[in-house]
Design a protein around this motif. Structure first.
Motif, PDB file in Angstrom:
ATOM      1  N   THR A 246       0.829  -1.208   0.000  1.00  0.00           N
ATOM      2  CA  THR A 246       0.000   0.000   0.000  1.00  0.00           C
ATOM      3  C   THR A 246       0.863   1.258   0.000  1.00  0.00           C
ATOM      4  O   THR A 246       0.583   2.223  -0.717  1.00  0.00           O
ATOM      5  N   LEU A 247       1.913   1.242   0.809  1.00  0.00           N
ATOM      6  CA  LEU A 247       2.807   2.400   0.868  1.00  0.00           C
ATOM      7  C   LEU A 247       3.574   2.590  -0.438  1.00  0.00           C
ATOM      8  O   LEU A 247       4.008   3.707  -0.759  1.00  0.00           O
ATOM      9  N   VAL A 253      -3.961   6.504  -0.527  1.00  0.00           N
ATOM     10  CA  VAL A 253      -3.817   6.833   0.895  1.00  0.00           C
ATOM     11  C   VAL A 253      -3.773   8.346   1.090  1.00  0.00           C
ATOM     12  O   VAL A 253      -4.436   8.893   1.983  1.00  0.00           O
ATOM     13  N   LEU A 254      -3.012   9.051   0.249  1.00  0.00           N
ATOM     14  CA  LEU A 254      -2.893  10.501   0.378  1.00  0.00           C
ATOM     15  C   LEU A 254      -4.227  11.191   0.117  1.00  0.00           C
ATOM     16  O   LEU A 254      -4.599  12.136   0.821  1.00  0.00           O
ATOM     17  N   ARG A 255      -4.966  10.713  -0.884  1.00  0.00           N
ATOM     18  CA  ARG A 255      -6.276  11.311  -1.151  1.00  0.00           C
ATOM     19  C   ARG A 255      -7.230  11.041   0.006  1.00  0.00           C
ATOM     20  O   ARG A 255      -8.013  11.910   0.416  1.00  0.00           O
ATOM     21  N   GLY A 256      -7.168   9.821   0.545  1.00  0.00           N
ATOM     22  CA  GLY A 256      -8.016   9.495   1.675  1.00  0.00           C
ATOM     23  C   GLY A 256      -7.699  10.341   2.899  1.00  0.00           C
ATOM     24  O   GLY A 256      -8.606  10.828   3.583  1.00  0.00           O
ATOM     25  N   THR A 374      -8.605  -5.948  -2.929  1.00  0.00           N
ATOM     26  CA  THR A 374      -8.860  -6.800  -1.765  1.00  0.00           C
ATOM     27  C   THR A 374      -7.589  -7.180  -1.031  1.00  0.00           C
ATOM     28  O   THR A 374      -7.560  -7.185   0.206  1.00  0.00           O
ATOM     29  N   ARG A 375      -6.528  -7.479  -1.742  1.00  0.00           N
ATOM     30  CA  ARG A 375      -5.313  -7.991  -1.116  1.00  0.00           C
ATOM     31  C   ARG A 375      -4.647  -6.970  -0.185  1.00  0.00           C
ATOM     32  O   ARG A 375      -3.823  -7.343   0.652  1.00  0.00           O
ATOM     33  N   ARG A 376      -4.997  -5.680  -0.339  1.00  0.00           N
ATOM     34  CA  ARG A 376      -4.449  -4.665   0.558  1.00  0.00           C
ATOM     35  C   ARG A 376      -5.512  -3.657   1.009  1.00  0.00           C
ATOM     36  O   ARG A 376      -5.199  -2.527   1.372  1.00  0.00           O
ATOM     37  N   ARG A 377      -6.755  -4.092   1.013  1.00  0.00           N
ATOM     38  CA  ARG A 377      -7.850  -3.183   1.385  1.00  0.00           C
ATOM     39  C   ARG A 377      -7.851  -2.880   2.879  1.00  0.00           C
ATOM     40  O   ARG A 377      -8.076  -1.738   3.285  1.00  0.00           O
ATOM     41  N   PHE A 378      -7.607  -3.902   3.703  1.00  0.00           N
ATOM     42  CA  PHE A 378      -7.591  -3.683   5.154  1.00  0.00           C
ATOM     43  C   PHE A 378      -6.453  -2.743   5.526  1.00  0.00           C
ATOM     44  O   PHE A 378      -6.616  -1.796   6.301  1.00  0.00           O
ATOM     45  N   SER A 382      -7.118   1.042   6.876  1.00  0.00           N
ATOM     46  CA  SER A 382      -6.631   1.330   8.222  1.00  0.00           C
ATOM     47  C   SER A 382      -5.664   2.514   8.220  1.00  0.00           C
ATOM     48  O   SER A 382      -5.697   3.359   9.115  1.00  0.00           O
ATOM     49  N   LEU A 383      -4.784   2.568   7.211  1.00  0.00           N
ATOM     50  CA  LEU A 383      -3.852   3.692   7.129  1.00  0.00           C
ATOM     51  C   LEU A 383      -4.590   5.011   6.943  1.00  0.00           C
ATOM     52  O   LEU A 383      -4.213   6.034   7.523  1.00  0.00           O
ATOM     53  N   VAL A 384      -5.657   4.989   6.149  1.00  0.00           N
ATOM     54  CA  VAL A 384      -6.428   6.216   5.929  1.00  0.00           C
ATOM     55  C   VAL A 384      -7.206   6.595   7.182  1.00  0.00           C
ATOM     56  O   VAL A 384      -7.127   7.730   7.671  1.00  0.00           O
ATOM     57  N   PHE A 385      -7.976   5.635   7.709  1.00  0.00           N
ATOM     58  CA  PHE A 385      -8.799   5.932   8.877  1.00  0.00           C
ATOM     59  C   PHE A 385      -7.949   6.357  10.076  1.00  0.00           C
ATOM     60  O   PHE A 385      -8.256   7.327  10.764  1.00  0.00           O
TER      61      PHE A 385
END
Length: 439
Positions: A246-247, A253-256, A374-378, A382-385
């Motif tokens: 994800t990173l 992530v940045l938009r979120g 799906t493979r990196r949705r969690f 989590s990083l966004v929230f």
């Protein structure tokens, strides 16, 4: 007629409707408990916890220290998001739902049993800090799991509405915390609330924990995750950590984080900061302000569900842009209303602000889930929230209290409007995700 595999069942079939109801109930119940915990601490930090655990200094210093401990819970949330995000993408959503829920409920209950500084000295302060860190760590994985379970189970056509339910756990938890604190303060005579009555609110988490744990134990794993797991098992090359993956693709992530910035700040201004600001600066009665927050939270709850539903019709971006602009316009009106020193106007100010926030936050859950595969949705969710909790949620009450004390309300208005401007820009830079295939 072609048979539909069990793993592809959705909330549209008679069998999966039962499973979906359990997922929705379990995810929402957990969200209510987690936000009850955080709202309860926020309310008590702004009223009674400062003198009990941070003695010495003036009332303003004690308030800042108590709110700083509130912020420590947010500091631990990204760590929990990283740990549980990785495990949730490897082991499944359900184990994370159960584990984080237990950690959160037990740590909250333990706060209600803590001795105060006058009883054991600095040990009381350290214990409170540790329990706040555990709360934050658990919440870091809890919320992402709850949102994803509903998003991955629900029908794509109504994903915005169904995913808004665990998101709406925040105002429901705030209402519950406000009702519990207000009820205890009303029943107990004299200074009994400040002396020991506040403990009852934390111990009330025990029955909530039992009920929520029973519901979550009966939830089935997400069918979308099961399919992804089956595909991964067929591969000969092991995928690297979903967090690292994800990173390596930071755009979503940045938009979120950008969208969550203004939304988070608005939430804490209208629920936590307003309690301290209205009572300490303008002398409003604490029970009146808590009632205003409770009414606002109910409007916020309705706004979240309405916003989620609206996003299924007009798209996520439009459904979030409109209330974000509304919040920017309402900010100066809100502070002018509070300074008018009229209780009905205070109710109006908090209520409208909370409702607009709900309309903005409601579509977020589905939108964030749709940003990631799906493979990196969690991990991504989590990083966004939880990442936004560091840059927005944790410092928001502290910054707002400091600005109001040192610079006046105009500075708080500029702070709120500035963060909402970031939200608007992030939305304008984002593509529409409504109806995305989560498989």
């Amino acid at each position: 007629m072609t048979n539909v595999p069990a793993s592809r069942a959705t909330a549209d079939s008679s069998v999966s409707r039962s499973a979906f109801r359990r997922v929705l109930a379990g995810s929402t119940a957990g969200a209510v408990l987690e936000w009850y915990d955080f709202a309860l601490y926020g309310i008590l930090a702004a009223t009674v916890l400062g003198p009990l655990f941070f003695p010495g200094g003036n009332g303003f210093a004690q308030l800042l220290l108590a709110l700083a401990t509130q912020g420590l819970g947010f500091v631990a949330r990204p760590i929990g998001g990283i740990v549980f995000g990785h495990l949730g993408d490897r082991l499944g959503r359900k184990p994370m739902l159960v584990t984080t829920f237990l950690l959160l409920g037990l740590s909250t209950s333990a706060i209600g049993l803590l001795p105060t500084y006058s009883q054991v000295g600095i040990g009381a302060t350290i214990s409170l800090v540790v329990l706040r860190l555990i709360q934050g760590f658990a919440l870091g994985g809890e919320f992402g799991a709850a949102v994803l379970m509903v998003s991955e189970y629900g029908s794509p056509k109504r994903r915005g509405f169904w995913s808004a339910w665990p998101q709406a756990g925040a105002p429901l938890g705030t209402v519950l915390a406000t009702a519990v604190v207000g009820g205890i303060a009303l029943v107990l005579p004299g200074n009994a609330f400040d002396q020991w009555g506040w403990r009852v609110g934390f111990l009330f988490a025990i029955p909530l924990l039992v009920i929520g744990f029973w519901i979550r134990r009966r939830i089935d794993e997400s069918p979308v995750f099961q399919e992804a797991q089956a595909r991964a098992a067929a591969k000969t090359v092991r995928e690297r950590s979903s967090i690292l993956e994800t990173l390596a693709h930071p755009g979503p992530v940045l938009r979120g984080l950008g969208v969550r910035l203004g939304e988070n700040v608005a939430f804490y201004v209208y629920t936590v900061f307003v309690v301290a600001y209205a009572t300490k600066t303008f002398g409003y009665d604490k029970s009146d302000v808590l009632l205003a927050v409770a009414i606002g939270s109910l409007l916020q709850f309705a706004g979240m569900l309405a916003g989620g539903h609206w996003s299924d019709r007009v798209g996520r971006r439009t459904a979030m842009l409109v209330p974000a602009l509304g919040l920017a316009v309402w900010a100066p009106v809100f502070f002018a209303i509070v300074q008018a020193d009229a209780l009905p106007l205070l109710y109006l100010g908090v209520g409208v602000g909370a409702a607009l926030h709900g309309l903005l936050a409601g579509p977020e859950a589905a939108w964030i889930a749709e940003l990631f595969p799906t493979r990196r949705r969690f991990a991504g969710a989590s990083l966004v929230f939880q990442g936004s909790s560091i840059i927005a949620g944790a410092p928001a009450p502290l910054i707002a209290v400091w600005l109001a004390e040192k610079q006046g309300p105009t500075a708080v208005v500029l702070y709120l409007v500035g963060t909402i401007a970031v939200t608007v820009v992030a939305l304008l830079l984002s593509a529409e995700t409504r109806g995305a295939d989560l498989n």
